[in-house]
Write a protein that holds these residues in place. Structure first.
Motif, mmCIF file in Angstrom:
data_model
loop_
_atom_site.group_PDB
_atom_site.id
_atom_site.type_symbol
_atom_site.label_atom_id
_atom_site.label_comp_id
_atom_site.label_asym_id
_atom_site.label_seq_id
_atom_site.Cartn_x
_atom_site.Cartn_y
_atom_site.Cartn_z
ATOM 1 N N TYR A 9 -3.954 5.900 -11.595
ATOM 2 C CA TYR A 9 -4.964 5.682 -10.552
ATOM 3 C C TYR A 9 -6.134 4.876 -11.123
ATOM 4 O O TYR A 9 -6.588 3.905 -10.515
ATOM 5 C CB TYR A 9 -5.436 7.043 -10.028
ATOM 6 N N PHE A 10 -6.642 5.287 -12.295
ATOM 7 C CA PHE A 10 -7.782 4.602 -12.890
ATOM 8 C C PHE A 10 -7.418 3.243 -13.481
ATOM 9 O O PHE A 10 -8.287 2.394 -13.668
ATOM 10 C CB PHE A 10 -8.451 5.476 -13.956
ATOM 11 N N TYR A 13 -8.567 0.266 -11.669
ATOM 12 C CA TYR A 13 -9.998 -0.038 -11.805
ATOM 13 C C TYR A 13 -10.336 -0.504 -13.230
ATOM 14 O O TYR A 13 -11.483 -0.823 -13.519
ATOM 15 C CB TYR A 13 -10.837 1.198 -11.469
ATOM 16 N N PHE A 101 -9.220 12.715 -7.955
ATOM 17 C CA PHE A 101 -8.538 11.451 -8.209
ATOM 18 C C PHE A 101 -7.029 11.641 -8.124
ATOM 19 O O PHE A 101 -6.494 12.635 -8.597
ATOM 20 C CB PHE A 101 -8.902 10.916 -9.596
ATOM 21 N N CYS A 125 -9.433 15.362 -15.176
ATOM 22 C CA CYS A 125 -8.563 14.217 -14.871
ATOM 23 C C CYS A 125 -7.111 14.644 -14.690
ATOM 24 O O CYS A 125 -6.190 13.970 -15.154
ATOM 25 C CB CYS A 125 -8.674 13.170 -15.970
ATOM 26 N N LEU A 134 -18.492 9.904 -15.592
ATOM 27 C CA LEU A 134 -18.758 8.951 -14.512
ATOM 28 C C LEU A 134 -20.194 9.069 -14.034
ATOM 29 O O LEU A 134 -20.760 10.162 -14.000
ATOM 30 C CB LEU A 134 -17.824 9.218 -13.325
ATOM 31 N N GLU A 138 -20.185 5.893 -9.487
ATOM 32 C CA GLU A 138 -18.764 5.832 -9.826
ATOM 33 C C GLU A 138 -17.998 6.990 -9.183
ATOM 34 O O GLU A 138 -16.878 6.807 -8.705
ATOM 35 C CB GLU A 138 -18.561 5.847 -11.342
ATOM 36 N N GLU A 141 -17.405 5.973 -5.716
ATOM 37 C CA GLU A 141 -16.404 4.914 -5.623
ATOM 38 C C GLU A 141 -14.981 5.424 -5.866
ATOM 39 O O GLU A 141 -14.063 5.107 -5.118
ATOM 40 C CB GLU A 141 -16.719 3.806 -6.633
ATOM 41 N N TYR A 142 -14.790 6.226 -6.910
ATOM 42 C CA TYR A 142 -13.437 6.597 -7.331
ATOM 43 C C TYR A 142 -12.892 7.853 -6.662
ATOM 44 O O TYR A 142 -11.686 8.068 -6.661
ATOM 45 C CB TYR A 142 -13.375 6.771 -8.849
ATOM 46 N N SER A 143 -13.753 8.685 -6.095
ATOM 47 C CA SER A 143 -13.279 9.963 -5.541
ATOM 48 C C SER A 143 -12.691 9.847 -4.136
ATOM 49 O O SER A 143 -12.014 10.763 -3.687
ATOM 50 C CB SER A 143 -14.411 10.990 -5.513
#
Length: 156
Positions: A9-10, A13, A101, A125, A134, A138, A141-143
């Motif tokens: 997932y990360f 990015y 995530f 994670c 984070l 962030e 943005e990522y959640s």
């Protein structure tokens, strides 16, 4: 393994290398704070609830506790935590590594205002020995969060 899903997932990015994996457990706020050498409040714990027939995740500061009255006002339901089996099935992560995530499609994510006191926080994670640092933007943005909520009490 769930941590592998979070890494994937990360990766889109370009921040998958920011994930930290530990030789020790980080499955609780206290263990995560010890592994990261930070104050427990900066651990972004992800709490899993069942609302109607779907999973709701509330990401809150490590020192915050759910306020049942505020929770009911926000979600029009009593705070009912998912069982460990339900967490794995409905969210896609095991207890101790739950994070917002790489979760299953119908999971709704909310960020609690208790996190806003910090410049950076440490959510898990996807495993009981991982975390990532984070900033609050962030986290937004990522959640994939839906909105900020105020459903906690007892934090500084």
């Amino acid at each position: 393994m769930s941590v592998e899903n979070v890494k994937a997932y990360f990766k889109k990015y370009g921040i998958e290398e920011k994930i930290q994996e530990f030789e020790v457990s980080s499955a609780t706020v206290e263990l995560a704070a010890a592994a990261l050498s930070c104050e427990p409040a900066r651990i972004a714990k992800t709490l899993s609830f069942k609302v109607e027939d779907h999973a709701v995740l509330v990401v809150a500061a490590g020192d915050a506790r759910i306020d049942n009255k505020k929770y009911k006002a926000q979600f029009a339901a009593k705070a009912k935590m998912l069982s460990p089996d339900e967490v794995q099935t409905m969210v896609g992560h095991a207890v101790g590594g739950v994070c917002p995530f790489a979760v299953k499609e119908n999971v709704k994510v909310y960020l609690d205002v208790s996190l806003k006191r910090f410049e950076t926080v440490f959510p898990a994670c996807g495993s009981s020995n991982s975390a990532i640092e984070l900033t609050i933007p962030e986290m937004e943005e990522y959640s994939g969060y839906l909105e900020w909520v105020d459903v906690c009490k007892e934090y500084a």
